[in-house]
Design a protein around this motif. Structure first.
Motif, PDB file in Angstrom:
ATOM      1  N   MET A 111       0.837  -1.212   0.000  1.00 46.71           N
ATOM      2  CA  MET A 111       0.000   0.000   0.000  1.00 46.71           C
ATOM      3  C   MET A 111       0.870   1.259   0.000  1.00 46.71           C
ATOM      4  O   MET A 111       0.360   2.377   0.089  1.00 46.71           O
ATOM      5  N   GLY A 112       2.196   1.062  -0.016  1.00 51.87           N
ATOM      6  CA  GLY A 112       3.122   2.205  -0.077  1.00 51.87           C
ATOM      7  C   GLY A 112       3.449   2.782   1.287  1.00 51.87           C
ATOM      8  O   GLY A 112       3.887   3.930   1.398  1.00 51.87           O
ATOM      9  N   MET A 113       3.249   1.985   2.339  1.00 50.64           N
ATOM     10  CA  MET A 113       3.536   2.473   3.695  1.00 50.64           C
ATOM     11  C   MET A 113       4.462   1.501   4.417  1.00 50.64           C
ATOM     12  O   MET A 113       4.747   0.413   3.924  1.00 50.64           O
ATOM     13  N   LEU A 179     -19.457  -8.629   4.673  1.00 51.24           N
ATOM     14  CA  LEU A 179     -19.004  -7.323   5.188  1.00 51.24           C
ATOM     15  C   LEU A 179     -17.860  -6.756   4.353  1.00 51.24           C
ATOM     16  O   LEU A 179     -17.777  -5.551   4.136  1.00 51.24           O
ATOM     17  N   ARG A 180     -16.959  -7.623   3.907  1.00 53.69           N
ATOM     18  CA  ARG A 180     -15.700  -7.151   3.318  1.00 53.69           C
ATOM     19  C   ARG A 180     -15.937  -6.320   2.038  1.00 53.69           C
ATOM     20  O   ARG A 180     -16.888  -6.546   1.304  1.00 53.69           O
ATOM     21  N   GLY A 181     -15.034  -5.347   1.881  1.00 48.38           N
ATOM     22  CA  GLY A 181     -15.074  -4.580   0.639  1.00 48.38           C
ATOM     23  C   GLY A 181     -16.021  -3.400   0.654  1.00 48.38           C
ATOM     24  O   GLY A 181     -16.057  -2.621  -0.293  1.00 48.38           O
ATOM     25  N   LYS A 182     -16.798  -3.265   1.731  1.00 49.06           N
ATOM     26  CA  LYS A 182     -17.743  -2.131   1.787  1.00 49.06           C
ATOM     27  C   LYS A 182     -17.448  -1.295   3.014  1.00 49.06           C
ATOM     28  O   LYS A 182     -17.328  -1.853   4.120  1.00 49.06           O
ATOM     29  N   PHE A 183     -17.351   0.002   2.845  1.00 51.11           N
ATOM     30  CA  PHE A 183     -17.088   0.878   3.990  1.00 51.11           C
ATOM     31  C   PHE A 183     -18.264   0.871   4.958  1.00 51.11           C
ATOM     32  O   PHE A 183     -19.425   0.897   4.551  1.00 51.11           O
ATOM     33  N   ARG A 184     -17.928   0.820   6.235  1.00 53.41           N
ATOM     34  CA  ARG A 184     -18.904   0.966   7.315  1.00 53.41           C
ATOM     35  C   ARG A 184     -18.431   2.139   8.167  1.00 53.41           C
ATOM     36  O   ARG A 184     -17.412   2.756   7.882  1.00 53.41           O
ATOM     37  N   SER A 185     -19.119   2.378   9.278  1.00 53.53           N
ATOM     38  CA  SER A 185     -18.703   3.488  10.138  1.00 53.53           C
ATOM     39  C   SER A 185     -18.635   3.032  11.590  1.00 53.53           C
ATOM     40  O   SER A 185     -19.470   2.261  12.058  1.00 53.53           O
ATOM     41  N   TYR A 186     -17.588   3.491  12.274  1.00 55.73           N
ATOM     42  CA  TYR A 186     -17.463   3.245  13.719  1.00 55.73           C
ATOM     43  C   TYR A 186     -17.232   4.600  14.379  1.00 55.73           C
ATOM     44  O   TYR A 186     -16.194   5.234  14.141  1.00 55.73           O
ATOM     45  N   ASN A 187     -18.168   5.068  15.137  1.00 55.31           N
ATOM     46  CA  ASN A 187     -18.086   6.389  15.781  1.00 55.31           C
ATOM     47  C   ASN A 187     -17.610   7.470  14.810  1.00 55.31           C
ATOM     48  O   ASN A 187     -16.722   8.262  15.125  1.00 55.31           O
ATOM     49  N   GLY A 188     -18.142   7.451  13.602  1.00 58.52           N
ATOM     50  CA  GLY A 188     -17.808   8.483  12.607  1.00 58.52           C
ATOM     51  C   GLY A 188     -16.524   8.209  11.842  1.00 58.52           C
ATOM     52  O   GLY A 188     -16.141   9.001  10.984  1.00 58.52           O
ATOM     53  N   THR A 194     -12.043  -6.573   6.086  1.00 59.52           N
ATOM     54  CA  THR A 194     -11.451  -7.436   5.055  1.00 59.52           C
ATOM     55  C   THR A 194     -11.060  -8.767   5.676  1.00 59.52           C
ATOM     56  O   THR A 194     -11.200  -8.961   6.887  1.00 59.52           O
ATOM     57  N   PHE A 195     -10.566  -9.689   4.843  1.00 56.32           N
ATOM     58  CA  PHE A 195     -10.190 -11.008   5.371  1.00 56.32           C
ATOM     59  C   PHE A 195      -8.941 -10.907   6.254  1.00 56.32           C
ATOM     60  O   PHE A 195      -8.090 -10.045   6.048  1.00 56.32           O
ATOM     61  N   HIS A 196      -8.844 -11.816   7.216  1.00 51.70           N
ATOM     62  CA  HIS A 196      -7.690 -11.872   8.117  1.00 51.70           C
ATOM     63  C   HIS A 196      -6.494 -12.481   7.362  1.00 51.70           C
ATOM     64  O   HIS A 196      -6.665 -13.433   6.588  1.00 51.70           O
ATOM     65  N   PRO A 197      -5.277 -11.960   7.593  1.00 51.64           N
ATOM     66  CA  PRO A 197      -4.108 -12.529   6.911  1.00 51.64           C
ATOM     67  C   PRO A 197      -3.925 -14.034   7.180  1.00 51.64           C
ATOM     68  O   PRO A 197      -3.440 -14.753   6.301  1.00 51.64           O
ATOM     69  N   ALA A 198      -4.327 -14.511   8.364  1.00 55.59           N
ATOM     70  CA  ALA A 198      -4.203 -15.952   8.646  1.00 55.59           C
ATOM     71  C   ALA A 198      -5.114 -16.754   7.707  1.00 55.59           C
ATOM     72  O   ALA A 198      -4.755 -17.836   7.260  1.00 55.59           O
ATOM     73  N   TYR A 199      -6.286 -16.201   7.401  1.00 55.07           N
ATOM     74  CA  TYR A 199      -7.202 -16.834   6.442  1.00 55.07           C
ATOM     75  C   TYR A 199      -6.556 -16.845   5.053  1.00 55.07           C
ATOM     76  O   TYR A 199      -6.645 -17.836   4.318  1.00 55.07           O
ATOM     77  N   LEU A 200      -5.868 -15.750   4.717  1.00 58.75           N
ATOM     78  CA  LEU A 200      -5.235 -15.668   3.393  1.00 58.75           C
ATOM     79  C   LEU A 200      -4.110 -16.691   3.239  1.00 58.75           C
ATOM     80  O   LEU A 200      -3.851 -17.172   2.137  1.00 58.75           O
ATOM     81  N   LEU A 209      -8.909 -10.335  -3.419  1.00 57.18           N
ATOM     82  CA  LEU A 209     -10.070  -9.613  -2.853  1.00 57.18           C
ATOM     83  C   LEU A 209      -9.599  -8.603  -1.809  1.00 57.18           C
ATOM     84  O   LEU A 209     -10.087  -7.475  -1.751  1.00 57.18           O
ATOM     85  N   VAL A 210      -8.625  -9.018  -0.991  1.00 58.05           N
ATOM     86  CA  VAL A 210      -8.088  -8.101   0.028  1.00 58.05           C
ATOM     87  C   VAL A 210      -7.408  -6.918  -0.670  1.00 58.05           C
ATOM     88  O   VAL A 210      -7.539  -5.764  -0.239  1.00 58.05           O
ATOM     89  N   TRP A 211      -6.719  -7.216  -1.757  1.00 65.07           N
ATOM     90  CA  TRP A 211      -6.056  -6.117  -2.480  1.00 65.07           C
ATOM     91  C   TRP A 211      -7.088  -5.134  -3.046  1.00 65.07           C
ATOM     92  O   TRP A 211      -6.881  -3.912  -2.991  1.00 65.07           O
ATOM     93  N   GLU A 212      -8.223  -5.660  -3.524  1.00 61.63           N
ATOM     94  CA  GLU A 212      -9.311  -4.771  -3.977  1.00 61.63           C
ATOM     95  C   GLU A 212      -9.747  -3.858  -2.828  1.00 61.63           C
ATOM     96  O   GLU A 212      -9.939  -2.655  -2.999  1.00 61.63           O
TER      97      GLU A 212
END
Ligand code: URA
Length: 221
Positions: A111-113, A179-188, A194-200, A209-212
């Motif tokens: 992701m460049g970080m 749930l994955r791939g769609k933005f939700r909100s937590y306290n604004g 997304t999927f857990h890296p252990a699942y990947l 899909l995680v990269w998407e």
């Protein structure tokens, strides 16, 4: 004092009177302060970390080697939240340092970080024995820590890794596949589940899909 506040004060007063009438030597409110002195006092991430490092609120404190509070940039724009520390994390006292953690590091770098640019934490701060799923009592005892952690960091965005972190933070029972791939909100704050890296590691075909999902996060940031 407005009416609502007056009602709350009245309610507390009558509760304390009831406690006295029932013969309690101390009030529930003083006992609560005794149980969680740190959480009531911490005014920054560093203080919260110190307080959580001696937490005994659930049974996991008896089997942990280290509390895994979290690591990274305390002013990060992006926070990753996982489930709970595993064996390697418990030994090192750091989140996501095992095999799944190495994959998370690769995702962050793609992701460049760097890991130091973001903040990484878990819902639970202590390792459940044999990496079993966290129990409701453990979640209840610990969830305030992650809530306050997020409050102090105040990120622009949160990525929840896997079913447990996503469902717990978002207070939903919707499956992670929905749930994955769609933005939700937590306290604004925007949350990308997304999927857990252990699942990947077990399902490498789903890395795309995680990269998407991460591309959507980068676009928003
Ligand atoms: N899995 C998690 O959810 N968190 C960690 O810190 C390591 C593995």
């Amino acid at each position: 004092m407005n009416d609502e506040l007056q009602d709350i004060v009245k309610g507390i007063k009558s509760y304390v009177e009831l406690e006295k009438a029932m013969g309690f030597k101390e009030s529930f409110f003083s006992r609560a302060e005794e149980r969680k002195p740190g959480l009531l006092r911490a005014t920054c991430l560093e203080d919260l970390c110190k307080e959580v490092s001696s937490c005994t609120e659930c049974d996991l404190h008896a089997t942990r080697k280290n509390v895994v509070f979290g690591a990274g940039n305390a002013k990060a724009k992006l926070v990753f939240i996982g489930e709970a520390p595993g064996h390697d994390e418990d030994i090192q006292g750091l989140p996501f340092v095992g095999k799944a953690g190495q994959l998370l590091t690769k995702i962050i770098e793609a992701m460049g970080m760097k890991r130091d640019d973001v903040y990484i934490a878990n819902i639970l701060k202590c390792r459940p024995p044999e990496n079993r799923t966290p129990l409701p009592a453990e979640i209840l005892a610990c969830c305030d820590n992650v809530r306050r952690q997020i409050e102090f960091i105040n990120p622009k965005m949160i990525v929840t890794l896997g079913k447990f972190a996503s469902q717990t933070l978002l207070k939903t029972e919707t499956p992670i596949s929905a749930l994955r791939g769609k933005f939700r909100s937590y306290n604004g704050i925007k949350v990308m589940p997304t999927f857990h890296p252990a699942y990947l590691l077990r399902n490498p075909d789903d890395k795309k899909l995680v990269w998407e999902d991460m591309k959507k996060v980068m676009k928003e940031l």
